[in-house]
Design an enzyme around this catalytic site. Structure first.
Site, mmCIF file in Angstrom:
data_model
loop_
_atom_site.group_PDB
_atom_site.id
_atom_site.type_symbol
_atom_site.label_atom_id
_atom_site.label_comp_id
_atom_site.label_asym_id
_atom_site.label_seq_id
_atom_site.Cartn_x
_atom_site.Cartn_y
_atom_site.Cartn_z
ATOM 1 N N ARG A 165 -3.467 6.210 -7.931
ATOM 2 C CA ARG A 165 -3.491 7.527 -8.580
ATOM 3 C C ARG A 165 -2.902 7.427 -9.995
ATOM 4 O O ARG A 165 -3.436 8.008 -10.936
ATOM 5 C CB ARG A 165 -2.699 8.521 -7.735
ATOM 6 C CG ARG A 165 -2.494 9.899 -8.332
ATOM 7 C CD ARG A 165 -3.770 10.674 -8.475
ATOM 8 N NE ARG A 165 -4.137 10.888 -9.862
ATOM 9 C CZ ARG A 165 -5.192 11.610 -10.251
ATOM 10 N NH1 ARG A 165 -5.993 12.188 -9.372
ATOM 11 N NH2 ARG A 165 -5.469 11.737 -11.517
ATOM 12 N N CYS A 169 10.289 -6.746 16.339
ATOM 13 C CA CYS A 169 11.617 -6.582 15.745
ATOM 14 C C CYS A 169 12.029 -5.124 15.630
ATOM 15 O O CYS A 169 13.196 -4.794 15.783
ATOM 16 C CB CYS A 169 11.665 -7.226 14.362
ATOM 17 S SG CYS A 169 11.431 -9.008 14.403
ATOM 18 N N HIS A 170 11.043 -4.253 15.335
ATOM 19 C CA HIS A 170 11.398 -2.862 15.031
ATOM 20 C C HIS A 170 11.169 -1.906 16.192
ATOM 21 O O HIS A 170 11.508 -0.726 16.076
ATOM 22 C CB HIS A 170 10.592 -2.356 13.821
ATOM 23 C CG HIS A 170 10.936 -3.050 12.537
ATOM 24 N ND1 HIS A 170 12.128 -2.839 11.895
ATOM 25 C CD2 HIS A 170 10.251 -3.945 11.784
ATOM 26 C CE1 HIS A 170 12.161 -3.575 10.783
ATOM 27 N NE2 HIS A 170 11.032 -4.264 10.703
ATOM 28 N N CYS A 211 8.549 -8.063 4.650
ATOM 29 C CA CYS A 211 8.613 -8.433 6.071
ATOM 30 C C CYS A 211 7.428 -9.312 6.456
ATOM 31 O O CYS A 211 7.562 -10.232 7.249
ATOM 32 C CB CYS A 211 8.679 -7.200 6.965
ATOM 33 S SG CYS A 211 10.378 -6.608 7.229
ATOM 34 N N CYS A 234 -4.493 8.406 -13.694
ATOM 35 C CA CYS A 234 -3.898 9.276 -14.723
ATOM 36 C C CYS A 234 -3.849 8.550 -16.060
ATOM 37 O O CYS A 234 -4.125 9.138 -17.100
ATOM 38 C CB CYS A 234 -2.495 9.719 -14.312
ATOM 39 S SG CYS A 234 -2.525 11.055 -13.086
ATOM 40 N N CYS A 280 5.329 -6.505 14.020
ATOM 41 C CA CYS A 280 6.361 -5.603 13.492
ATOM 42 C C CYS A 280 7.160 -5.030 14.664
ATOM 43 O O CYS A 280 8.384 -4.939 14.626
ATOM 44 C CB CYS A 280 5.749 -4.442 12.707
ATOM 45 S SG CYS A 280 4.409 -4.850 11.586
ATOM 46 N N CYS A 336 3.057 12.021 -19.301
ATOM 47 C CA CYS A 336 2.883 12.555 -17.938
ATOM 48 C C CYS A 336 3.397 13.995 -17.899
ATOM 49 O O CYS A 336 2.757 14.883 -17.338
ATOM 50 C CB CYS A 336 3.679 11.743 -16.917
ATOM 51 S SG CYS A 336 3.629 9.954 -17.095
ATOM 52 N N CYS A 341 1.222 17.047 -18.997
ATOM 53 C CA CYS A 341 0.278 17.614 -18.037
ATOM 54 C C CYS A 341 1.018 18.207 -16.840
ATOM 55 O O CYS A 341 0.786 19.341 -16.456
ATOM 56 C CB CYS A 341 -0.703 16.550 -17.548
ATOM 57 S SG CYS A 341 -2.062 16.299 -18.713
ATOM 58 N N HIS A 342 1.921 17.423 -16.255
ATOM 59 C CA HIS A 342 2.450 17.808 -14.942
ATOM 60 C C HIS A 342 3.616 18.791 -14.985
ATOM 61 O O HIS A 342 3.984 19.349 -13.963
ATOM 62 C CB HIS A 342 2.818 16.562 -14.142
ATOM 63 C CG HIS A 342 1.602 15.800 -13.705
ATOM 64 N ND1 HIS A 342 0.709 16.323 -12.805
ATOM 65 C CD2 HIS A 342 1.113 14.580 -14.067
ATOM 66 C CE1 HIS A 342 -0.275 15.438 -12.609
ATOM 67 N NE2 HIS A 342 -0.059 14.381 -13.376
#
Lengths: 105, 261, 159
Positions: B218, B79-80, B114, B222, B76, B177, B180-181
């Protein structure tokens, strides 16, 4: 070699008490039989030894009650410029070493 | 059967919480990073990079960044250059629509693009320590910077798809969602406190996982919690949700690697 | 089978309703009744003492009163000791009253530590007392204990 992380101050004065903190990536498989679960055999890091300028300053015996990706912190008195070398050994005899230099001008 | 028991457990836990005396706090309408719902001990542990176990993965990513990989034999870094400069602020802009393929890519998808096209190496699997490490390492370069995703133009349909999923009731508990959130942020759910669900610290080190995990892991948790059908990590639904979450979280700081219960 | 399904749907509807109703929460879960120390713990303690008295003094154990997840609870131990060649802490033992294995870890110090201090993260199977026992260079044993209420350690979501 597993990812490990040691944090030590860069420099310290002679006689100064410095705190050293270390982490290592390890699942610390307990081997306990959970009800109804297929349990993997125990695989934990069982020993950590730490030397400073070649002499042992700290040693720990870990049991399965130590949390995954073990963390430990302790102190040492700065004496001379030297390497603080950590060696972790697990149940499969896999050894990881990592070191930091403490400079004591 | 397991999910059914989980549902029952959540319901029973809620019943227990409700019957117990104490403070009643209505959710605040403003968004907070999930970190604000942690104990002071866990907050301190997240902030102290000598103790934050997510840093093990950041270090792993840093090492991979410099390793030549694939048929191209390139790293990586070839190039970066230094990620501290070239990747600063990048995570704050993801997910983003890739101009050439016109696909929505999150950071994991971008890294794998990449990997496959530039390094000519195999894509890294979701939840592998390698992909978690590279993702955490790149996101870490944006730690403290505000989330700033593009939501207009080609991104707009994805934002809308994500918003729809966010508000849609699902699973055997028939909960969205948002229920709850938004409505229940700050409320207890068994040993947990429901946050605003912003997801600005991923990948996170979660005590429950005893390791690092992606945002999509995650989201799977949920969905399992409400007994809904889970999508695979990297699924278009999760990518759209991820973009919608980031659009909601605009301006909040990136916290990777965060610590969660 | 049909009956079960109906019950189940009703139950789920009730659960969902309860989740959405205004919820009263407490800042912290109250102590469930503490279980007596396990036989394993008592045995480990007896072996460690090896006939010596374990006195409650000199050791400070800093353990969160409330552990958010028993998979990792960070604790700190300090022992009052000059840490000289003649008088120092040789080993700090961490013992659990309720884990499947009573001994959690042992930490061996030398006078070069300067301070008798160690910190680590441990697993706690359930709400319990944890003991930090310091073994001095003269063979004497000193301890501190602390209680930690472990909020549900099992997966809430299985994910």
């Amino acid at each position: 070699m597993r990812p490990a992380r040691i944090v030590v101050p860069e420099t310290a004065k002679v006689g100064e008490i410095v705190e050293i903190k270390a982490l290592i990536q390890h699942p610390m498989v307990t081997g306990h039989t959970a009800a109804g679960a297929n349990t993997e055999p125990r695989d934990i890091i069982h020993t950590l030894t730490v030397t400073y300028d070649g002499a042992e300053i700290f040693r720990a015996d870990f049991m399965p009650g130590i949390a995954a990706n073990p963390y430990v912190a302790f102190t040492t008195v700065a004496t001379v410029t030297g390497d603080i070398v950590f060696t972790w050994t697990d149940d499969k005899s896999e050894v990881t070493t990592a070191a930091r230099t403490l400079r004591v001008p | 059967m397991k999910g059914w028991r989980t549902g029952l457990a959540i319901g029973l836990a809620l019943a227990v919480w409700r019957s117990s005396p104490g403070l009643a706090e209505e959710a605040s309408p403003s968004l907070h990073p999930a970190t604000e719902y942690l104990s002071t001990g866990m907050k301190a542990e997240q902030a102290d990079l000598a103790r934050n176990r997510g840093m093990l993965w950041v270090d792993q990513g840093a090492a991979l960044w410099r390793q030549a990989q694939g048929v191209a034999g390139k790293a990586c870094a070839d190039c970066h250059g230094e990620a501290e400069a070239s990747m600063r602020g990048v995570a704050a802009r993801y997910p983003a629509v890739d101009a050439t393929s016109n696909r929505l890519l999150n950071l994991e998808g971008r890294i794998n693009q990449c990997r496959t096209t530039r390094q000519q190496a195999q894509a890294l699997a979701y939840e592998s320590n390698e992909l978690l490490g590279l993702t955490a390492f790149i996101a870490y370069q944006s730690r403290g910077l505000p989330v700033n995703v593009a939501t207009g133009g080609p991104a707009q349909p994805y934002v809308e798809a994500g918003r729809k999923l966010w508000n849609e009731r699902q699973g055997q508990l028939n909960l969205a969602c948002a229920q709850c959130h938004e409505a229940k942020a700050g409320h207890k759910l068994r040993g947990d406190t429901i946050s605003s669900g912003v997801g600005t610290g991923y990948p996170v080190y979660r005590l429950e996982w005893q390791g690092m995990g992606s945002l999509h892991r995650r989201l799977r948790a949920c969905q399992l919690g409400v007994r809904a059908i889970q999508f695979d990590q990297g699924a278009p639904e999760y990518l759209a949700l991820e973009l919608y979450l980031a659009s909601r979280a605009a301006g909040l700081p990136i916290e990777t690697p965060a610590l969660r219960r | 089978m049909t009956l079960v399904r109906v019950d189940r749907r009703q139950a789920l509807a009730t659960l969902a309703a309860s989740l959405l109703a205004p919820v009263t929460v407490r800042a912290a879960e109250s102590d469930p009744s503490m279980k007596p120390p396990s036989a394993l713990y008592l045995q480990a303690r007896t072996v460690l003492a090896n006939g010596r008295e374990i006195r409650t003094a000199r050791v400070t154990l800093d353990l969160p009163r409330l552990a958010e997840n028993g998979n990792s609870v960070t604790l700190k131990i300090d022992v009052a000791s000059p840490m000289t060649a003649a008088d120092h802490v040789r080993t700090i033992h961490i013992l659990s009253e309720q884990n499947p294995i009573a001994t959690i870890g042992r930490f061996h110090l030398t006078p070069r530590a300067g301070r008798a201090f160690v910190s680590t993260s441990v697993r706690l199977a359930t709400t319990q007392n944890v003991h930090a026992i310091a073994e001095m260079s003269d063979g004497s044993l000193w301890e501190a204990q602390a209680e930690s209420v472990v909020l549900i350690a099992a997966c809430i979501d299985g994910g």
